[in-house]
Design a protein around this motif. Structure first.
Motif, PDB file in Angstrom:
ATOM      1  N   THR A  51      41.196  30.530  46.113  1.00  0.00           N
ATOM      2  CA  THR A  51      42.351  29.666  45.867  1.00  0.00           C
ATOM      3  C   THR A  51      42.235  28.924  44.540  1.00  0.00           C
ATOM      4  O   THR A  51      43.227  28.792  43.819  1.00  0.00           O
ATOM      5  CB  THR A  51      42.492  28.648  47.018  1.00  0.00           C
ATOM      6  OG1 THR A  51      41.282  27.887  47.136  1.00  0.00           O
ATOM      7  CG2 THR A  51      42.770  29.364  48.327  1.00  0.00           C
ATOM      8  N   GLU A  52      41.047  28.462  44.205  1.00  0.00           N
ATOM      9  CA  GLU A  52      40.877  27.704  42.968  1.00  0.00           C
ATOM     10  C   GLU A  52      41.141  28.579  41.732  1.00  0.00           C
ATOM     11  O   GLU A  52      41.792  28.145  40.782  1.00  0.00           O
ATOM     12  CB  GLU A  52      39.469  27.107  42.909  1.00  0.00           C
ATOM     13  CG  GLU A  52      39.264  25.970  43.902  1.00  0.00           C
ATOM     14  CD  GLU A  52      37.822  25.493  43.923  1.00  0.00           C
ATOM     15  OE1 GLU A  52      37.012  26.007  43.108  1.00  0.00           O
ATOM     16  OE2 GLU A  52      37.493  24.619  44.743  1.00  0.00           O
ATOM     17  N   ILE A  53      40.631  29.786  41.738  1.00  0.00           N
ATOM     18  CA  ILE A  53      40.840  30.673  40.586  1.00  0.00           C
ATOM     19  C   ILE A  53      42.300  31.091  40.489  1.00  0.00           C
ATOM     20  O   ILE A  53      42.878  31.107  39.396  1.00  0.00           O
ATOM     21  CB  ILE A  53      39.924  31.907  40.683  1.00  0.00           C
ATOM     22  CG1 ILE A  53      38.459  31.490  40.537  1.00  0.00           C
ATOM     23  CG2 ILE A  53      40.295  32.934  39.614  1.00  0.00           C
ATOM     24  CD1 ILE A  53      37.480  32.632  40.640  1.00  0.00           C
TER      25      ILE A  53
ATOM     26  N   ALA B  86      37.658  28.934  49.151  1.00  0.00           N
ATOM     27  CA  ALA B  86      37.971  28.019  48.046  1.00  0.00           C
ATOM     28  C   ALA B  86      37.827  28.712  46.698  1.00  0.00           C
ATOM     29  O   ALA B  86      38.579  28.436  45.754  1.00  0.00           O
ATOM     30  CB  ALA B  86      37.050  26.800  48.112  1.00  0.00           C
ATOM     31  N   PHE B  87      36.877  29.629  46.602  1.00  0.00           N
ATOM     32  CA  PHE B  87      36.683  30.415  45.379  1.00  0.00           C
ATOM     33  C   PHE B  87      37.965  31.152  45.001  1.00  0.00           C
ATOM     34  O   PHE B  87      38.384  31.169  43.835  1.00  0.00           O
ATOM     35  CB  PHE B  87      35.534  31.401  45.614  1.00  0.00           C
ATOM     36  CG  PHE B  87      35.472  32.532  44.627  1.00  0.00           C
ATOM     37  CD1 PHE B  87      34.922  32.347  43.375  1.00  0.00           C
ATOM     38  CD2 PHE B  87      35.970  33.781  44.965  1.00  0.00           C
ATOM     39  CE1 PHE B  87      34.868  33.389  42.459  1.00  0.00           C
ATOM     40  CE2 PHE B  87      35.924  34.827  44.061  1.00  0.00           C
ATOM     41  CZ  PHE B  87      35.359  34.628  42.801  1.00  0.00           C
TER      42      PHE B  87
ATOM     43  N   LEU C 205      44.986  29.500  41.547  1.00  0.00           N
ATOM     44  CA  LEU C 205      45.793  28.367  41.099  1.00  0.00           C
ATOM     45  C   LEU C 205      45.539  28.031  39.637  1.00  0.00           C
ATOM     46  O   LEU C 205      46.402  27.459  38.966  1.00  0.00           O
ATOM     47  CB  LEU C 205      45.514  27.142  41.973  1.00  0.00           C
ATOM     48  CG  LEU C 205      46.049  27.209  43.401  1.00  0.00           C
ATOM     49  CD1 LEU C 205      45.596  25.991  44.207  1.00  0.00           C
ATOM     50  CD2 LEU C 205      47.575  27.322  43.409  1.00  0.00           C
ATOM     51  N   ALA C 206      44.372  28.402  39.121  1.00  0.00           N
ATOM     52  CA  ALA C 206      44.061  28.156  37.708  1.00  0.00           C
ATOM     53  C   ALA C 206      44.947  28.982  36.784  1.00  0.00           C
ATOM     54  O   ALA C 206      45.122  28.635  35.608  1.00  0.00           O
ATOM     55  CB  ALA C 206      42.594  28.459  37.433  1.00  0.00           C
TER      56      ALA C 206
END
Length: 239
Positions: free
Chosen positions: A47-49, A44-45, A51-52
């Motif tokens: 993918t979240e960054i 998740a670390f 996509l940011a």
């Protein structure tokens, strides 16, 4: 016991202690990130960054003004093999011209060794490039660790530390080293922005690059001490 510890600290220079700490932290960080890279699903670390750096719901559209994408391509080239080879070759030729062959050899071994290590690590981990967002530049090699991040860390930290040895004043030394670190960070960030690396790839590249650069510096320092030379290199043949 306390007096013995104080005596040891007095005999070991602070830069040596700092280099050892950087090496240890780099190795620990790289080992932790390998677990992320070997996971069957993206963390998740990561993918979240990643996509940011894209507009919400638009994985093909990077954030920021139109010119930022071009700027990131320019910045990322600072960690490319071609640019690094040109810079390092120019530095080595200059060192040979001023009769510092040992320093020239040190630069070559540090950078070339870093490139070889990066290739071996990529083959060993065998992580594919991210498919979460579109790639804004073309890349065909494996993903972990980021070669651009690692090579820029090795190259610019090595050259920055080398330049700092000959600059007067603490302020100028700090400025040069800070510039080397900033360049390294920008190259790594550009890889995530362009969608060709997971953030963990870049972090691993930084960890390995910083550790390798410090290991090379520490080896050179120990070699000079063993030969009875001054750490600043003033006693090198040709001065």
């Amino acid at each position: 016991m306390k007096n013995a510890a104080n005596t040891l600290l007095n005999r070991v220079e602070f830069p040596v202690l700092l280099a050892g700490m950087v090496i240890a932290a780099g190795l620990w960080g790289f080992e932790e990130l390998m677990e992320v890279a070997r996971a069957t699903t993206p963390h998740a670390f990561d993918t979240e960054i990643m996509l940011a750096f894209r507009k919400a719901g638009q994985p093909d559209s990077p954030i920021g003004p139109h010119w930022l994408e071009g700027a990131m391509r320019d910045i990322t080239s600072l960690g490319s093999g071609v640019v690094v080879v040109l810079i390092v070759t120019a530095v080595i030729l200059y060192l040979l011209l001023i009769r510092r062959p040992a320093t020239a050899l040190f630069v070559f071994v540090a950078v070339a060794g870093g490139q070889i290590l990066s290739s071996l690590l990529k083959a060993g981990i065998d992580r594919p490039r991210p498919e979460l967002v579109s790639h804004l530049v073309s890349e065909n090699s494996l993903s972990f660790p980021s070669g651009h991040a690692m090579l820029s860390a090795v190259t610019y930290l090595t050259l920055g530390a080398l330049a700092a040895r000959f600059l007067p004043g603490r302020t100028t030394k700090i400025y040069v080293l800070s510039l080397a670190v900033l360049t390294t960070l920008l190259v790594g960030i550009s890889r995530v922005y362009l969608g060709v690396h997971w953030p963990s790839d870049v972090l691993a590249g930084w960890c390995a690059g910083f550790a390798w650069a410090m290991l090379c510096w520490l080896t050179a320092w120990a070699w000079q001490r063993w030969r009875g030379q001054r750490p600043n290199g003033d006693s090198e043949t040709g001065d």
